[in-house]
Enzyme design. Structure first.
Site, PDB file in Angstrom:
ATOM      1  N   TYR A 133      19.137  15.177  17.240  1.00  0.00           N
ATOM      2  CA  TYR A 133      18.128  15.072  18.298  1.00  0.00           C
ATOM      3  C   TYR A 133      17.461  16.437  18.516  1.00  0.00           C
ATOM      4  CZ  TYR A 133      16.231  14.932  23.046  1.00  0.00           C
ATOM      5  OH  TYR A 133      15.416  15.046  24.139  1.00  0.00           O
TER       6      TYR A 133
HETATM    7  N1  LIG Z   1      15.707  12.932  30.532  1.00  0.00           N
HETATM    8  C1  LIG Z   1      16.092  14.103  30.058  1.00  0.00           C
HETATM    9  O1  LIG Z   1      17.056  14.688  30.543  1.00  0.00           O
HETATM   10  C2  LIG Z   1      15.353  14.776  28.936  1.00  0.00           C
HETATM   11  C3  LIG Z   1      15.752  16.054  28.545  1.00  0.00           C
HETATM   12  C4  LIG Z   1      15.085  16.686  27.516  1.00  0.00           C
HETATM   13  C5  LIG Z   1      14.016  16.057  26.901  1.00  0.00           C
HETATM   14  N2  LIG Z   1      13.650  14.799  27.268  1.00  0.00           N
HETATM   15  C6  LIG Z   1      12.520  14.181  26.584  1.00  0.00           C
HETATM   16  O2  LIG Z   1      11.624  13.700  27.559  1.00  0.00           O
HETATM   17  C7  LIG Z   1      10.978  12.523  27.093  1.00  0.00           C
HETATM   18  C8  LIG Z   1      11.165  11.403  28.091  1.00  0.00           C
HETATM   19  O3  LIG Z   1      12.558  11.183  28.247  1.00  0.00           O
HETATM   20  P1  LIG Z   1      13.153  10.060  29.195  1.00  0.00           P
HETATM   21  O4  LIG Z   1      14.382  10.613  29.787  1.00  0.00           O
HETATM   22  O5  LIG Z   1      12.104   9.515  30.066  1.00  0.00           O
HETATM   23  O6  LIG Z   1      13.600   8.987  28.078  1.00  0.00           O
HETATM   24  P2  LIG Z   1      13.331   7.420  28.028  1.00  0.00           P
HETATM   25  O7  LIG Z   1      14.106   6.919  26.849  1.00  0.00           O
HETATM   26  O8  LIG Z   1      13.599   6.790  29.346  1.00  0.00           O
HETATM   27  O9  LIG Z   1      11.778   7.327  27.728  1.00  0.00           O
HETATM   28  C9  LIG Z   1      11.229   7.313  26.431  1.00  0.00           C
HETATM   29  C10 LIG Z   1      10.412   6.041  26.286  1.00  0.00           C
HETATM   30  O10 LIG Z   1       9.766   6.089  25.016  1.00  0.00           O
HETATM   31  C11 LIG Z   1       9.809   4.812  24.434  1.00  0.00           C
HETATM   32  N3  LIG Z   1       9.762   4.985  22.980  1.00  0.00           N
HETATM   33  C12 LIG Z   1      10.723   5.501  22.169  1.00  0.00           C
HETATM   34  N4  LIG Z   1      10.310   5.512  20.901  1.00  0.00           N
HETATM   35  C13 LIG Z   1       9.053   4.990  20.907  1.00  0.00           C
HETATM   36  C14 LIG Z   1       8.103   4.740  19.887  1.00  0.00           C
HETATM   37  N5  LIG Z   1       8.376   5.001  18.603  1.00  0.00           N
HETATM   38  N6  LIG Z   1       6.919   4.204  20.243  1.00  0.00           N
HETATM   39  C15 LIG Z   1       6.641   3.907  21.530  1.00  0.00           C
HETATM   40  N7  LIG Z   1       7.505   4.126  22.537  1.00  0.00           N
HETATM   41  C16 LIG Z   1       8.697   4.663  22.218  1.00  0.00           C
HETATM   42  C17 LIG Z   1      11.113   4.198  24.912  1.00  0.00           C
HETATM   43  O11 LIG Z   1      11.049   2.786  24.935  1.00  0.00           O
HETATM   44  C18 LIG Z   1      11.268   4.778  26.313  1.00  0.00           C
HETATM   45  O12 LIG Z   1      10.790   3.895  27.293  1.00  0.00           O
HETATM   46  C19 LIG Z   1      11.566  12.258  25.721  1.00  0.00           C
HETATM   47  O13 LIG Z   1      10.726  12.819  24.750  1.00  0.00           O
HETATM   48  C20 LIG Z   1      12.888  12.979  25.751  1.00  0.00           C
HETATM   49  O14 LIG Z   1      13.314  13.340  24.452  1.00  0.00           O
HETATM   50  C21 LIG Z   1      14.302  14.148  28.286  1.00  0.00           C
END
Ligand SMILES: NC(=O)c1ccc[n+]([C@@H]2O[C@H](COP(=O)([O-])OP(=O)(O)OC[C@H]3O[C@@H](n4cnc5c(N)ncnc54)[C@H](O)[C@@H]3O)[C@@H](O)[C@H]2O)c1
Ligand SMILES: *[C@@H]1O[C@H](CO)[C@@H](O)[C@H](O)[C@H]1NC(C)=O
Length: 488
Positions: A276
């Protein structure tokens, strides 16, 4: 979401294209026969052939409209022989839940345009990918609430309970934000969206999240976080007119095994501890390329363990809360040196402020050629954390207090599964450039989370110390359809 049929315009375009194919075939046929037959009869034969072909095409169109639509649709993107390739490429990259043919049509375009239109003077128009996700939902609501236009996109994959994503989508719909059910690897859909709405910004949050799941499903990380990111950058760089500014989610995980705390943006990021993290690091390198070659304005945000209402069931605070309520044991990790694992837990509202600040201060994309006149397009990266790491054991203690129940704890040494022992953000750059200042303590933030959690799953629990907050009340009380145990 209206599922579109084939519009009159589509059908007309299709007909024209088919006619061209038909006459091309007839021309070849004519060349082959003219050598053998006298020209008069050859003309007759030619006309008869054209007529017969057109009649056949007409009948075919009547009987198999969907078949024709599909092949036309794919060859339009792949360009001739590439069509077949792009078809298999698409099915490889996109999850089966995505419905690539559910867009298009006048009603759909109207819905998109309306959703993308700002309601205030000087408002921006944002395409939010991953809008049915945790951070995407909160950012979309905040943008819409202040008068910006928002169109969401999400593939609703089942990495965690899709019914939670659907509930977030329903909440967004109630505020006038449409979420397209599609995959970011669907380049045609992205092009279509940019044709329909002139987005000024893209907030790219769609990704395969989660550190440990990468050992189970490595290719999904490559598909969404690398190929998908390229797909978004490609459309923004080469198709969108004008090019939007892009703000996207990287991750604190790029700091990997670093021990110099707090983590600053210029610290090394070449020792990712999970696939990741590696895909996010790759994303930052890819961002550099698209900024350098195509003049895209790109801002990467390194989030630090974001939590809150409508959060992610795969994250520890969420499944610990579930386990505590269910009376099931939870496993806590201790670092190899015996210290508790610590996280810079960051409350969602603080992260949302950071995302909006990054969007508001993002400079314009300059395109590849105008770079000299207006200077290079901005390439930025910021930490968005809370700046105060908390032991995971403390997080559990707060949950126990709020839920009025003791956790059944198992403490083990951290296995080498991608987790890092601690994270701690230095946010001075974000503070300087857009006034980012996290203000929510873990106690206050978890209270908001538990408040939502109890309502969403309709739990019969009195939250400790009369701490129910008026804020964050879900607009719609969703059934606990996905029972607690099924919600991961
Ligand atoms: N929540 C955290 O603590 C955290 C920390 C670091 C980075 N991030 C990053 O922040 C972003 C949002 O994270 P989150 O916590 O809301 O995660 P999340 O999984 O709730 O949201 C990501 C969304 O993207 C959608 N998705 C995934 N692959 C896809 C694709 N190929 N096409 C279309 N939609 C797709 C999923 O269905 C999901 O609803 C992500 O990029 C994640 O890597 C989150
Ligand atoms: C945080 O980062 C800024 C800018 O890089 C730096 O000047 C400052 O010393 C850092 N703070 C700490 C506590 O390391």
């Amino acid at each position: 979401m209206p599922s579109s049929g084939i519009t009159a315009v589509d059908a007309a375009a299709k007909g024209m294209k088919l006619e061209r194919y038909a006459s091309g075939g007839a021309l070849m046929l004519r060349r082959a026969t003219s050598a053998k037959i006298v020209s008069a009869s050859s003309h007759l034969l030619f006309r008869a052939t054209v007529l017969a072909t057109l009649a056949l095409v007409f009948l075919f169109t009547l009987h198999y409209p969907s078949l024709l639509f599909r092949s036309f649709h794919l060859s339009a993107g792949g360009g001739g022989p590439g069509g077949a390739h792009s078809a298999s490429h698409r099915s490889l990259l996109m999850s089966s839940s995505s419905t690539s043919a559910s867009y298009g049509g006048a009603a759909w375009e109207k819905e998109m345009r309306q959703s993308a239109r700002p309601s205030r003077d000087g408002g921006i128009s944002v395409l939010v990918t991953g809008a049915a996700g945790f951070v995407g939902t909160h950012c979309s609501l905040a943008l819409k609430a202040r008068g910006d236009g928002v169109v969401g996109l999400d593939n609703f994959n089942s990495y965690y309970d899709p019914s939670l994503k659907r509930a977030r989508q329903a909440l967004l719909a109630s505020r006038g934000v449409a979420v397209v059910d599609a995959d970011i690897n669907d380049g045609l859909l992205l092009e279509k969206l940019f044709d329909v709405a002139a987005f000024t910004h893209v907030l790219h949050l769609a990704a395969q999240a989660g550190v440990r799941y990468a050992m189970e499903a490595p290719q999904t990380y490559v598909a969404s976080n690398v190929a998908g990111l390229v797909s978004v950058f490609e459309v923004a760089a080469k198709h969108a007119d004008p090019q939007p500014a892009i703000v996207w989610a990287s991750s604190s995980s790029v700091y990997g095994l670093n021990t110099d705390a707090p983590f600053s943006e210029d610290h090394r990021t070449d020792r990712p501890a999970s696939l990741y993290a590696a895909t996010k690091k790759a994303g930052e390198a890819i961002a550099h390329t698209y900024n350098h070659i195509y003049g895209l304005s790109i801002t990467g945000l390194r989030f630090f363990t974001v939590y809150g209402p409508w959060g992610r069931p795969d994250m520890a605070y969420f499944f610990f809360a579930r386990s505590i309520v269910a009376g099931e044991p939870i496993t806590l990790f201790r670092a190899a040196d015996g210290s508790d694992a610590r996280r810079d837990f960051t409350y969602i509202d603080d992260v949302v402020k950071g995302c909006l600040g990054a969007l508001d201060t993002a400079g314009k994309s300059t395109g590849s050629k105008s770079g000299k006149k207006s200077g290079p397009a901005p390439l930025r990266v910021y930490n968005l954390g809370n700046t105060s790491p908390v032991p995971v054991t403390r997080m559990v203690a707060i949950l126990e207090k709020l839920l009025g129940k003791k956790a059944n704890k198992r403490i083990v040494t951290m296995p080498s599964n991608g987790d890092v022992p601690f994270t701690h953000a230095n946010v001075s750059h974000a503070a300087h450039d857009f006034g980012y200042r996290p203000t929510t303590s873990l106690e206050a933030g978890l209270r908001h989370f538990v408040d939502w959690f109890v309502q969403y799953y309709k739990l019969d629990i009195k939250i400790a110390k009369g701490a129910r907050s008026a804020a964050d009340k879900p607009a719609k009380k969703k059934k606990a359809a996905a029972a607690m145990s099924a919600a991961s």
